[in-house]
Design a protein around this motif. Structure first.
Motif, mmCIF file in Angstrom:
data_model
loop_
_atom_site.group_PDB
_atom_site.id
_atom_site.type_symbol
_atom_site.label_atom_id
_atom_site.label_comp_id
_atom_site.label_asym_id
_atom_site.label_seq_id
_atom_site.Cartn_x
_atom_site.Cartn_y
_atom_site.Cartn_z
ATOM 1 N N SER A 196 0.828 -1.213 0.000
ATOM 2 C CA SER A 196 0.000 0.000 0.000
ATOM 3 C C SER A 196 0.859 1.258 0.000
ATOM 4 C CB SER A 196 -0.942 0.005 1.204
ATOM 5 O OG SER A 196 -0.228 0.179 2.420
ATOM 6 N N LEU A 197 2.075 1.160 0.555
ATOM 7 C CA LEU A 197 2.962 2.322 0.601
ATOM 8 C C LEU A 197 3.623 2.594 -0.751
ATOM 9 C CD1 LEU A 197 4.776 1.786 4.036
ATOM 10 C CD2 LEU A 197 3.168 3.610 3.471
ATOM 11 N N ILE A 198 4.014 1.550 -1.465
ATOM 12 C CA ILE A 198 4.860 1.757 -2.641
ATOM 13 C C ILE A 198 4.106 1.805 -3.962
ATOM 14 C CG2 ILE A 198 6.843 0.715 -1.490
ATOM 15 C CD1 ILE A 198 6.395 -1.801 -3.143
ATOM 16 N N THR A 199 2.859 1.357 -3.981
ATOM 17 C CA THR A 199 2.105 1.395 -5.236
ATOM 18 C C THR A 199 1.437 2.753 -5.426
ATOM 19 O OG1 THR A 199 0.217 0.373 -4.105
ATOM 20 C CG2 THR A 199 1.704 -1.085 -5.329
ATOM 21 N N GLU A 200 1.211 3.080 -6.682
ATOM 22 C CA GLU A 200 0.565 4.335 -7.073
ATOM 23 C C GLU A 200 1.323 5.557 -6.559
ATOM 24 O OE1 GLU A 200 -3.599 4.362 -6.237
ATOM 25 O OE2 GLU A 200 -3.933 2.394 -7.139
ATOM 26 N N GLN A 201 2.633 5.462 -6.562
ATOM 27 C CA GLN A 201 3.482 6.592 -6.192
ATOM 28 C C GLN A 201 3.859 7.376 -7.450
ATOM 29 O OE1 GLN A 201 4.379 7.856 -3.342
ATOM 30 N NE2 GLN A 201 3.642 6.294 -1.939
ATOM 31 N N PRO A 202 4.265 8.639 -7.318
ATOM 32 C CA PRO A 202 4.558 9.477 -8.492
ATOM 33 C C PRO A 202 5.935 9.259 -9.097
ATOM 34 C CG PRO A 202 4.798 10.772 -6.496
ATOM 35 C CD PRO A 202 4.266 9.438 -6.070
ATOM 36 N N GLY A 203 6.675 8.260 -8.649
ATOM 37 C CA GLY A 203 7.989 7.973 -9.201
ATOM 38 C C GLY A 203 8.206 6.474 -9.310
ATOM 39 N N ARG A 204 9.334 6.096 -9.921
ATOM 40 C CA ARG A 204 9.695 4.674 -10.042
ATOM 41 C C ARG A 204 10.206 4.163 -8.706
ATOM 42 N NH1 ARG A 204 14.348 3.585 -13.656
ATOM 43 N NH2 ARG A 204 13.846 1.408 -13.162
ATOM 44 N N ILE A 205 9.833 2.915 -8.373
ATOM 45 C CA ILE A 205 10.299 2.274 -7.150
ATOM 46 C C ILE A 205 10.684 0.833 -7.477
ATOM 47 C CG2 ILE A 205 9.701 1.481 -4.826
ATOM 48 C CD1 ILE A 205 7.720 3.778 -4.658
ATOM 49 N N TYR A 241 9.449 -6.144 -5.759
ATOM 50 C CA TYR A 241 8.658 -5.213 -6.574
ATOM 51 C C TYR A 241 9.628 -4.535 -7.534
ATOM 52 C CZ TYR A 241 5.401 -1.363 -7.638
ATOM 53 O OH TYR A 241 4.573 -0.448 -8.268
ATOM 54 N N HIS A 242 9.604 -4.949 -8.783
ATOM 55 C CA HIS A 242 10.556 -4.439 -9.776
ATOM 56 C C HIS A 242 11.995 -4.566 -9.269
ATOM 57 C CE1 HIS A 242 7.155 -2.992 -12.035
ATOM 58 N NE2 HIS A 242 6.799 -2.133 -11.094
ATOM 59 N N GLU A 243 12.268 -5.660 -8.574
ATOM 60 C CA GLU A 243 13.562 -5.805 -7.907
ATOM 61 C C GLU A 243 14.722 -6.024 -8.871
ATOM 62 O OE1 GLU A 243 11.674 -9.975 -7.683
ATOM 63 O OE2 GLU A 243 11.033 -7.880 -7.793
ATOM 64 N N ASN A 244 14.423 -6.405 -10.111
ATOM 65 C CA ASN A 244 15.492 -6.601 -11.090
ATOM 66 C C ASN A 244 15.594 -5.462 -12.093
ATOM 67 O OD1 ASN A 244 16.448 -9.209 -10.176
ATOM 68 N ND2 ASN A 244 14.486 -10.021 -10.887
ATOM 69 N N ASP A 245 14.822 -4.407 -11.881
ATOM 70 C CA ASP A 245 14.912 -3.241 -12.760
ATOM 71 C C ASP A 245 16.239 -2.514 -12.526
ATOM 72 O OD1 ASP A 245 12.394 -3.899 -13.592
ATOM 73 O OD2 ASP A 245 11.457 -2.009 -13.004
ATOM 74 N N GLN A 246 16.776 -1.966 -13.579
ATOM 75 C CA GLN A 246 18.042 -1.234 -13.484
ATOM 76 C C GLN A 246 17.776 0.241 -13.199
ATOM 77 O OE1 GLN A 246 20.660 -0.668 -17.048
ATOM 78 N NE2 GLN A 246 22.078 -1.966 -15.886
ATOM 79 N N PHE A 247 18.502 0.774 -12.235
ATOM 80 C CA PHE A 247 18.431 2.186 -11.853
ATOM 81 C C PHE A 247 19.823 2.792 -11.943
ATOM 82 C CE2 PHE A 247 14.756 0.361 -9.877
ATOM 83 C CZ PHE A 247 13.831 1.382 -9.652
ATOM 84 N N LEU A 303 15.099 1.339 -4.131
ATOM 85 C CA LEU A 303 15.678 2.276 -5.086
ATOM 86 C C LEU A 303 14.550 3.074 -5.736
ATOM 87 C CD1 LEU A 303 17.942 0.163 -4.623
ATOM 88 C CD2 LEU A 303 18.596 0.470 -7.011
ATOM 89 N N THR A 304 14.744 4.378 -5.878
ATOM 90 C CA THR A 304 13.688 5.227 -6.418
ATOM 91 C C THR A 304 14.261 6.227 -7.419
ATOM 92 O OG1 THR A 304 13.834 7.015 -4.772
ATOM 93 C CG2 THR A 304 12.489 5.093 -4.194
ATOM 94 N N PHE A 305 13.383 6.645 -8.322
ATOM 95 C CA PHE A 305 13.765 7.673 -9.294
ATOM 96 C C PHE A 305 12.529 8.445 -9.735
ATOM 97 C CE2 PHE A 305 14.267 9.082 -13.717
ATOM 98 C CZ PHE A 305 15.309 9.984 -13.538
#
Length: 251
Positions: free
Chosen positions: A11-20, A34-40, A223-225
């Motif tokens: 509930s905290l990390i979904t529908e946020q205004p940035g990538r997580i 949650y998108h744990e293999n995405d590259q940042f 990780l966020t962007f």
């Protein structure tokens, strides 16, 4: 694990205004991704790769390193303010982790080489983490070169570093940047030991942490962007950290 834990985090990390991107382990077992293999873009998390390369190569940590003023950069760190020009490799590593010192990091990278660090990452079968430039290298960044990692690989790097013993672990427990995941409970006397490393940049905020309480642990890579309001993302890190700490104490 509490039935509400994953629901609270989700509930905290979904529908946020940035990538997580997020990965959580409890006692070494993955419980949520949650998108744990995405590259940042890695920001200062790439320092974990540099540290592990040095330790893996078993370099002499007492080796004296002549500081080259050409590698002096701003941002985090105190080395740029000091007059001493010869430091041990160990001291530079300690500054790189505990104070996220960019100048110290660049001196270490110059000593070992970018290619050597990437060769170690390849040997360890990392595919998302790459060291492509020095820290705070504006010209390289403008030319499109950047450093990268993912939540899953940054957490592996933290685990690998902590496996090198108490001296290295102390650099993380003495981390000076503790205002993200552990901020709301750090130094509160609740008995949780915190090992962490952050990363910051323009619209970049990361924290990779291990919390230990009694005989249990929770590891979190977040990780966020792209958050326009930095207070929003810092508050989000704080809230995720509180939920994780509560779960850890209740194990």
């Amino acid at each position: 694990m509490s039935r509400d834990f994953k629901r609270e985090i989700t509930s905290l990390i979904t529908e946020q205004p940035g990538r997580i991107g997020l990965l959580i382990k409890i006692d070494g077992t993955v419980v949520m991704g949650y998108h744990e293999n995405d590259q940042f873009r890695s920001a200062s998390l790439i320092k974990l790769a540099v540290l592990n390369h040095v330790l893996d190569q078993r370099l002499d940590l007492h080796e004296p390193i002549q500081i080259d003023p050409a590698f002096a950069v701003g941002g985090a760190g105190v080395l740029q303010l000091l007059d001493q020009r010869i430091w041990s490799l160990q001291d530079l590593l300690a500054l790189m982790i505990s104070d996220s010192d960019n100048f110290a990091s660049n001196c270490v990278i110059h000593r070992v080489g970018l290619d050597a660090v990437n060769q170690s990452l390849e040997k360890w079968q990392f595919t998302k983490t790459h060291l492509n430039r020095y820290l705070m290298d504006k010209a390289a960044a403008e030319a499109g070169k950047d450093n990268f990692t993912s939540p899953a690989e940054s957490l592996r790097l933290l685990e690998k570093a902590l496996g090198h013993g108490l001296k290295i672990a102390n650099w993380f427990t003495n981390q000076q940047f503790r205002y993200k995941l552990p901020a709301s409970f750090d130094e509160s006397g609740n008995g949780i030991t915190v090992y962490n490393k952050t990363g910051e940049g323009y619209q970049i905020d990361h924290d990779v942490a291990k919390f230990v309480y009694d005989n249990h642990s929770i590891e979190v890579a977040m990780l966020t962007f792209g958050f326009q309001n930095r207070l929003t993302v810092i508050h989000l890190f704080n809230r995720v950290g509180v939920v994780c700490a509560k779960q850890l104490v209740d194990l």
